[in-house]
Design an enzyme around this catalytic site. Sequence first.
Site, PDB file in Angstrom:
ATOM      1  N   HIS A 127       0.871  -1.179   0.000  1.00  0.00           N
ATOM      2  CA  HIS A 127       0.000   0.000   0.000  1.00  0.00           C
ATOM      3  C   HIS A 127       0.913   1.235   0.000  1.00  0.00           C
ATOM      4  O   HIS A 127       2.022   1.187   0.535  1.00  0.00           O
ATOM      5  CB  HIS A 127      -0.830  -0.062   1.281  1.00  0.00           C
ATOM      6  N   ASP A 204       2.968  -4.489   8.173  1.00  0.00           N
ATOM      7  CA  ASP A 204       1.739  -3.723   8.012  1.00  0.00           C
ATOM      8  C   ASP A 204       0.590  -4.719   8.142  1.00  0.00           C
ATOM      9  O   ASP A 204       0.334  -5.511   7.232  1.00  0.00           O
ATOM     10  CB  ASP A 204       1.772  -3.047   6.635  1.00  0.00           C
ATOM     11  N   GLN A 207      -4.582  -5.431   6.815  1.00  0.00           N
ATOM     12  CA  GLN A 207      -5.553  -6.389   6.255  1.00  0.00           C
ATOM     13  C   GLN A 207      -5.567  -7.720   7.007  1.00  0.00           C
ATOM     14  O   GLN A 207      -6.252  -8.651   6.598  1.00  0.00           O
ATOM     15  CB  GLN A 207      -5.253  -6.641   4.772  1.00  0.00           C
ATOM     16  N   LYS A 230     -10.327  -1.262  10.471  1.00  0.00           N
ATOM     17  CA  LYS A 230     -10.392  -2.444   9.596  1.00  0.00           C
ATOM     18  C   LYS A 230     -10.656  -3.704  10.411  1.00  0.00           C
ATOM     19  O   LYS A 230     -10.631  -4.814   9.899  1.00  0.00           O
ATOM     20  CB  LYS A 230      -9.096  -2.580   8.810  1.00  0.00           C
ATOM     21  N   CYS A 368      -4.756   2.375  -3.725  1.00  0.00           N
ATOM     22  CA  CYS A 368      -3.519   2.903  -3.098  1.00  0.00           C
ATOM     23  C   CYS A 368      -2.341   1.949  -3.298  1.00  0.00           C
ATOM     24  O   CYS A 368      -1.473   1.816  -2.433  1.00  0.00           O
ATOM     25  CB  CYS A 368      -3.701   3.182  -1.615  1.00  0.00           C
TER      26      CYS A 368
END
Length: 411
Positions: A127, A204, A207, A230, A368
């Site tokens: 991202h 990261d 997700q 999220k 993104c």
Amino acid sequence: MTATTALDIEKIRLQFPVLHQQVNGKPLIYFDNAATNQKPKQVIDAVVNYYQGYNANIHRGIHTLAEKATKAFETTRHSMQKFVNAKHVEEIIFTRGVTESINLVASTYGRTFLKESDEVIVSGLEHHSNIVPWQMVCEEKKAKLKVIPITEVGEIDMSAYRKLLNAKTKIVAINHASNSLGTINPIKEIIKLAHEVGAVVLIDGAQAAAHLEIDVQDFDCDFYCISSHKMYGPTGAGILYGKKNLLEKMPPYMGGGEMIKDVTFEKTTYNDLPYKFEAGTPNIADVIALNEAVNFINTISKEQIAEYESELLTYATEKLSAIPAVKLIGTAKEKVAVQSFIIEGIHPFDIGQMLDARGIAVRTGHHCTQPLMDRLGVEGTVRASFSVYNTKAEIDELAEGVKRIVNFLKP
Ligand code: PMP
């Protein structure tokens, strides 16, 4: 017992007020969960209860409301510690989300420890939030940004990664799961290899948080980033997990109240962890409500959520790939419940708009991840991403909608 029989999806859906509405005259079908997922009532109530019942600034107050707010805020820190299995509670820093967490590490750890011609590695799946902060710090420190290529199906090329690693590699920053393609990355292996050359690793987890088990001690990652919104929590909150010994070596990110021990005009001493990195009044209400998001996930269990979502993904993949004009984008072996696709000759925006007319919310565009789109040779995709409150009947509606678009618009 399959996940379908184990979970009462209708009962779960009843906990999400937003789902029960019509959009463009049709029942809402929300498939934009990778952008942000919906909030159960207990999360919404927690925000309202704070403002209605005990709104007060935290940590410094000694009155009853301040103590109650502080306790609730710190309760979330403990539940997030458990959520990611951090060894120490002070390893949990509250931020606005993944973007801020990555910027924090890039601007403090990166600025302090990167030197000229050092190397930072990211992957071709990242991202923009996990690219741009590294580009900025690399530019400033004259370090180099290296990119691990990805394969046609959207997996990290591990042999290329091995070749990129060397004594100059100082930071590896990689997502746990890709927002555009759903690919779950082999982060344990990635971390182990990075550590062999002495690099630190930032994961990261945007997700992953709502879908995958997170155990930062087992992963042995140095930093792990999460956005509350999220994982069924409010926007504007999230965490940075960092290993204590690294956080202690890093300078503060922002200066201001809360992050100090003593201030004189001559010299300021900084607060202990985690407060050193939490300057100013934080997003108290949303951090408090994040605890309810954790409770929501734990009540169902990550395992059951993952199993059910994987069933949805398999079903959606079958349904979409049965439509001849549809080309699936991102077919890695290990995936979270995200399916991107394109239809040759029809712009993703048009598909998105026409699905919206049927009450179906999907995301269209580059998500993104412009470098990833360039690598795959597409301008953008249509992305359907699934959550525990979605159903196979909704996927049938999506497939029907896509079929109609193909029949209507195909030359
Ligand atoms: N990384 C990934 C993989 C994401 O999906 C997102 C959000 N789309 C981000 C980073 C940025 O997260 P946030 O906007 O919550 O800071």
